[in-house]
Design a protein around this motif. Structure first.
Motif, PDB file in Angstrom:
ATOM      1  N   ASN A   3       0.434  -1.076  -0.545  1.00 48.87           N
ATOM      2  CA  ASN A   3       0.252   0.016   0.353  1.00 48.87           C
ATOM      3  C   ASN A   3       0.803   0.795   0.164  1.00 48.87           C
ATOM      4  N   ALA A   4       0.286   2.535   0.114  1.00 45.22           N
ATOM      5  CA  ALA A   4       1.191   3.895  -0.623  1.00 45.22           C
ATOM      6  C   ALA A   4      -0.058   4.711  -0.111  1.00 45.22           C
ATOM      7  N   CYS A   5       1.044   5.888   1.070  1.00 41.06           N
ATOM      8  CA  CYS A   5       0.211   7.094   1.143  1.00 41.06           C
ATOM      9  C   CYS A   5       0.773   7.884   1.008  1.00 41.06           C
ATOM     10  N   VAL A   6       0.378   8.869  -0.097  1.00 41.02           N
ATOM     11  CA  VAL A   6       0.728  10.105  -0.875  1.00 41.02           C
ATOM     12  C   VAL A   6      -0.031  11.096  -0.229  1.00 41.02           C
ATOM     13  N   LEU A   7       1.110  12.413   0.020  1.00 44.07           N
ATOM     14  CA  LEU A   7       0.997  13.280   1.081  1.00 44.07           C
ATOM     15  C   LEU A   7       1.141  14.626   0.100  1.00 44.07           C
ATOM     16  N   PRO A   8      -0.093  15.360  -0.225  1.00 46.89           N
ATOM     17  CA  PRO A   8       0.440  15.894  -1.936  1.00 46.89           C
ATOM     18  C   PRO A   8       0.269  17.614  -1.057  1.00 46.89           C
ATOM     19  N   GLY A   9       0.624  17.754  -0.229  1.00 50.33           N
ATOM     20  CA  GLY A   9       0.476  19.500   0.501  1.00 50.33           C
ATOM     21  C   GLY A   9       1.435  19.235   1.872  1.00 50.33           C
ATOM     22  N   TYR A  10       1.284  20.677   2.081  1.00 55.17           N
ATOM     23  CA  TYR A  10       1.921  21.291   2.751  1.00 55.17           C
ATOM     24  C   TYR A  10       0.847  20.548   4.295  1.00 55.17           C
ATOM     25  N   VAL A  11       1.615  20.035   5.109  1.00 60.97           N
ATOM     26  CA  VAL A  11       1.138  19.313   6.579  1.00 60.97           C
ATOM     27  C   VAL A  11       1.854  20.337   7.885  1.00 60.97           C
ATOM     28  N   VAL A  12       0.847  20.016   9.240  1.00 61.79           N
ATOM     29  CA  VAL A  12       0.947  21.102  10.230  1.00 61.79           C
ATOM     30  C   VAL A  12       1.776  20.303  10.956  1.00 61.79           C
ATOM     31  N   GLU A  13       3.064  21.019  11.578  1.00 66.79           N
ATOM     32  CA  GLU A  13       3.852  20.552  12.721  1.00 66.79           C
ATOM     33  C   GLU A  13       2.930  19.690  13.622  1.00 66.79           C
ATOM     34  N   GLY A  14       3.955  18.363  13.881  1.00 64.07           N
ATOM     35  CA  GLY A  14       3.224  17.762  15.141  1.00 64.07           C
ATOM     36  C   GLY A  14       2.163  17.053  14.492  1.00 64.07           C
ATOM     37  N   THR A  15       1.694  16.507  13.617  1.00 65.23           N
ATOM     38  CA  THR A  15       0.534  15.672  12.810  1.00 65.23           C
ATOM     39  C   THR A  15       1.594  14.547  12.355  1.00 65.23           C
ATOM     40  N   LEU A  16       0.726  13.478  12.403  1.00 61.11           N
ATOM     41  CA  LEU A  16       1.246  11.783  12.057  1.00 61.11           C
ATOM     42  C   LEU A  16       2.020  12.110  10.451  1.00 61.11           C
ATOM     43  N   ALA A  17       0.841  12.927   9.588  1.00 60.70           N
ATOM     44  CA  ALA A  17       1.472  13.186   7.776  1.00 60.70           C
ATOM     45  C   ALA A  17       3.267  14.010   8.461  1.00 60.70           C
ATOM     46  N   LYS A  18       3.015  14.564   9.641  1.00 60.97           N
ATOM     47  CA  LYS A  18       4.402  15.539   9.174  1.00 60.97           C
ATOM     48  C   LYS A  18       5.579  14.572  10.343  1.00 60.97           C
ATOM     49  N   THR A  19       5.676  13.892  10.798  1.00 62.32           N
ATOM     50  CA  THR A  19       6.227  12.956  11.359  1.00 62.32           C
ATOM     51  C   THR A  19       6.838  11.744  10.731  1.00 62.32           C
ATOM     52  N   ILE A  20       5.817  11.437   9.442  1.00 66.16           N
ATOM     53  CA  ILE A  20       5.999  10.380   8.324  1.00 66.16           C
ATOM     54  C   ILE A  20       6.837  11.449   6.648  1.00 66.16           C
ATOM     55  N   ILE A  21       7.017  12.395   7.353  1.00 68.54           N
ATOM     56  CA  ILE A  21       8.188  13.278   6.609  1.00 68.54           C
ATOM     57  C   ILE A  21       8.928  13.164   6.330  1.00 68.54           C
ATOM     58  N   ASN A  22       8.887  13.656   8.183  1.00 61.90           N
ATOM     59  CA  ASN A  22       9.924  13.619   8.478  1.00 61.90           C
ATOM     60  C   ASN A  22      10.652  12.809   8.937  1.00 61.90           C
ATOM     61  N   GLU A  23       9.757  11.585   8.889  1.00 60.57           N
ATOM     62  CA  GLU A  23      11.613  10.563   9.195  1.00 60.57           C
ATOM     63  C   GLU A  23      12.385   9.562   8.105  1.00 60.57           C
ATOM     64  N   PRO A  24      12.453  10.001   7.155  1.00 57.60           N
ATOM     65  CA  PRO A  24      13.360   9.830   5.930  1.00 57.60           C
ATOM     66  C   PRO A  24      14.379  10.424   6.742  1.00 57.60           C
ATOM     67  N   LYS A  25      14.030  11.651   6.392  1.00 57.44           N
ATOM     68  CA  LYS A  25      14.905  12.885   6.611  1.00 57.44           C
ATOM     69  C   LYS A  25      16.006  12.740   7.883  1.00 57.44           C
ATOM     70  N   GLU A  26      15.349  12.324   9.043  1.00 57.21           N
ATOM     71  CA  GLU A  26      15.747  11.716  10.513  1.00 57.21           C
ATOM     72  C   GLU A  26      16.379  10.597  10.873  1.00 57.21           C
ATOM     73  N   MET A  27      16.196   9.544   9.990  1.00 58.07           N
ATOM     74  CA  MET A  27      17.282   8.225   9.830  1.00 58.07           C
ATOM     75  C   MET A  27      18.436   8.756   8.839  1.00 58.07           C
ATOM     76  N   GLY A  28      18.216   8.974   7.885  1.00 59.44           N
ATOM     77  CA  GLY A  28      19.672   9.593   6.853  1.00 59.44           C
ATOM     78  C   GLY A  28      20.614  10.619   7.302  1.00 59.44           C
ATOM     79  N   ARG A  29      19.603  11.650   8.440  1.00 58.90           N
ATOM     80  CA  ARG A  29      21.113  12.321   9.544  1.00 58.90           C
ATOM     81  C   ARG A  29      22.202  10.884  10.665  1.00 58.90           C
ATOM     82  N   LEU A  30      20.772  10.201  11.438  1.00 60.09           N
ATOM     83  CA  LEU A  30      21.445   9.070  12.097  1.00 60.09           C
ATOM     84  C   LEU A  30      22.015   8.191  10.776  1.00 60.09           C
ATOM     85  N   LYS A  31      22.042   7.402   9.585  1.00 57.97           N
ATOM     86  CA  LYS A  31      22.563   7.011   9.398  1.00 57.97           C
ATOM     87  C   LYS A  31      24.690   7.648   9.150  1.00 57.97           C
ATOM     88  N   GLN A  32      23.826   8.626   8.647  1.00 59.36           N
ATOM     89  CA  GLN A  32      25.595   9.259   8.770  1.00 59.36           C
ATOM     90  C   GLN A  32      26.033   9.485   9.648  1.00 59.36           C
TER      91      GLN A  32
END
Length: 420
Positions: free
Chosen positions: A138-167
């Protein structure tokens, strides 16, 4: 900096098309007004141009979006030339249906659902996300701006945080052969480990380097992920552990002759030594230097040993033997009788050995010098019963006779404590 509109639309439709093709479901969390109608318009046109997708349902699940869609259908003259010049009202969707609630939603296959709210914090979009997020198809497509503190914002930020941790981890462990993985949610990861455990010898065991193939005996101590082998007396030096010996004693009623026990033990065990206890002066028997049998009195026998698996097993057999003697044989036996019985047992053992050799080799005779003469198809072998040595010109026959005699001898002789 935004990508061109047609590029973004293509990315949007490509993700949905590939997910549907794999049998997955697509969730599009969106706000009720504005972008939702634009995305529905894109999907309806895409479905119209791809007949293979027209059996896949598209739903929008928002009462407010439904009301707003009526406004869009009414005021098409206020929109761009493309909408105004269309032959029919573009917002009268042919492939998009309204979904009033999750209760009437039949989740039986691939589908596309646009639901509010866009932040996934509650409502129908959150319900569908919880239902579908565990399946990687399955897929979840986030088409626009999301508010800080919501689950959608967490989903968007997670890959970036994991990338920084990996580096960060790659920098920290750059000098090691380390592989850093950042798998997606529910993605399977295979890890391979060496099943062989390595242990270091320390203390007295490490003073001498063992030869190749030599067995090293000691206590195996685990510290974290490391293993160490050490002598029992070094345990308190290299760890916070200590060892202790448990000395056991048992007293058994017995009123028979002590030499009967000695005679029976010698039939079973190879090492039985007679002596006298220094403190009490009573006769004792030492079996394989691990169990001591004392003739405490005319009515009692006592066993003493330091507890370990082998000594416990030997002591159990001695207790059973003494109890059996008390029940089955006369209470007194003269020394001469014991010697006579022992001689008879030796003769029986010789007869058994001779019979077994005959069953294996056929022609077995006793020579003038007491040796056994074995004849197989003209090949002669002479066997010395005392030493076990074999003389023969045929090396194959010589080795066969030696091996057979050794095995027969071990089966009729008293049991040694450990294998030779």
């Amino acid at each position: 900096h935004h990508q061109p509109r047609h590029t973004r639309e293509k990315r949007f439709t490509d993700v949905i098309h590939s997910t549907i093709s794999q049998g997955g479901r697509v969730l599009i969390p969106a706000f009720a007004l504005g972008r939702a109608q634009e995305l529905l318009l894109i999907l309806d046109e895409y479905w119209a141009n791809h007949p293979e997708l027209q059996n896949i349902p598209i739903y929008y699940a928002s009462p407010l979006a439904k009301k707003c869609l009526t406004v869009y259908e009414t005021y098409t003259l206020s929109m761009n030339d493309r909408i105004q010049n269309a032959k029919s009202n573009p917002f009268s969707f042919k492939h998009v249906s309204a979904l009033s609630s999750i209760e009437v939603f039949k989740d039986v296959g691939p589908s596309v659902v646009m639901a509010s709210p866009g932040g996934l914090q509650s409502g129908l979009s959150r319900q569908l996300f919880d239902m579908w997020c565990s399946d990687k198809k399955n897929a979840c497509v986030l088409p626009g701006y999301v508010v800080e503190g919501t689950l959608a914002k967490t989903i968007i930020n997670e890959p970036k945080e994991m990338g920084r941790l990996k580096q960060k981890l790659m920098t920290q462990f750059a000098d090691r052969n380390t592989k850093i993985l950042t798998p997606k949610n529910c993605q399977s990861v295979e890890m391979y480990f060496n099943s062989q455990k390595m242990a270091k010898t320390i203390g007295k065991l490490a003073e001498k380097t063992p030869e190749v193939g030599e067995t090293v005996s000691g206590l195996l101590v685990k510290k974290g992920f490391t293993y160490q082998i050490m002598a029992p007396e070094d345990l308190h030096v290299f760890s916070q552990l200590t060892t202790t010996n448990v000395t056991q004693r048992i007293t058994i009623p017995y009123s028979g002759a002590f030499n009967v026990i000695s005679h029976r033990l010698k039939q079973i065990y190879e090492s039985v030594e007679q002596s006298v206890d220094e403190e009490s002066g009573v006769p004792t028997l030492q079996i394989h230097e691990c169990v001591t049998v004392k003739h405490e009195s005319e009515k009692h026998i006592s066993l003493h040993w330091t507890s370990d698996p082998i000594s416990d097993m030997v002591s159990d057999s001695i207790v059973a033997l003494i109890l059996n003697i008390s029940r089955d044989i006369p209470k007194v036996m003269a020394d001469s009788d014991a010697i006579k019985i022992e001689e008879e047992n030796e003769k029986k053992a010789e007869k058994v050995m001779h019979a077994l050799l005959v069953s294996l080799f056929g022609d077995v005779k006793v020579g003038e010098n007491g040796k056994l003469i074995i004849n197989i198809d003209g090949n002669i072998a002479e066997l010395n019963k005392e030493s076990g040595e074999v003389e023969s010109e045929n090396e194959g026959l010589k080795e066969r006779v030696r091996t057979a005699f050794r095995r027969i001898q071990s089966s009729v002789k008293p049991i040694p404590l450990s294998a030779p």
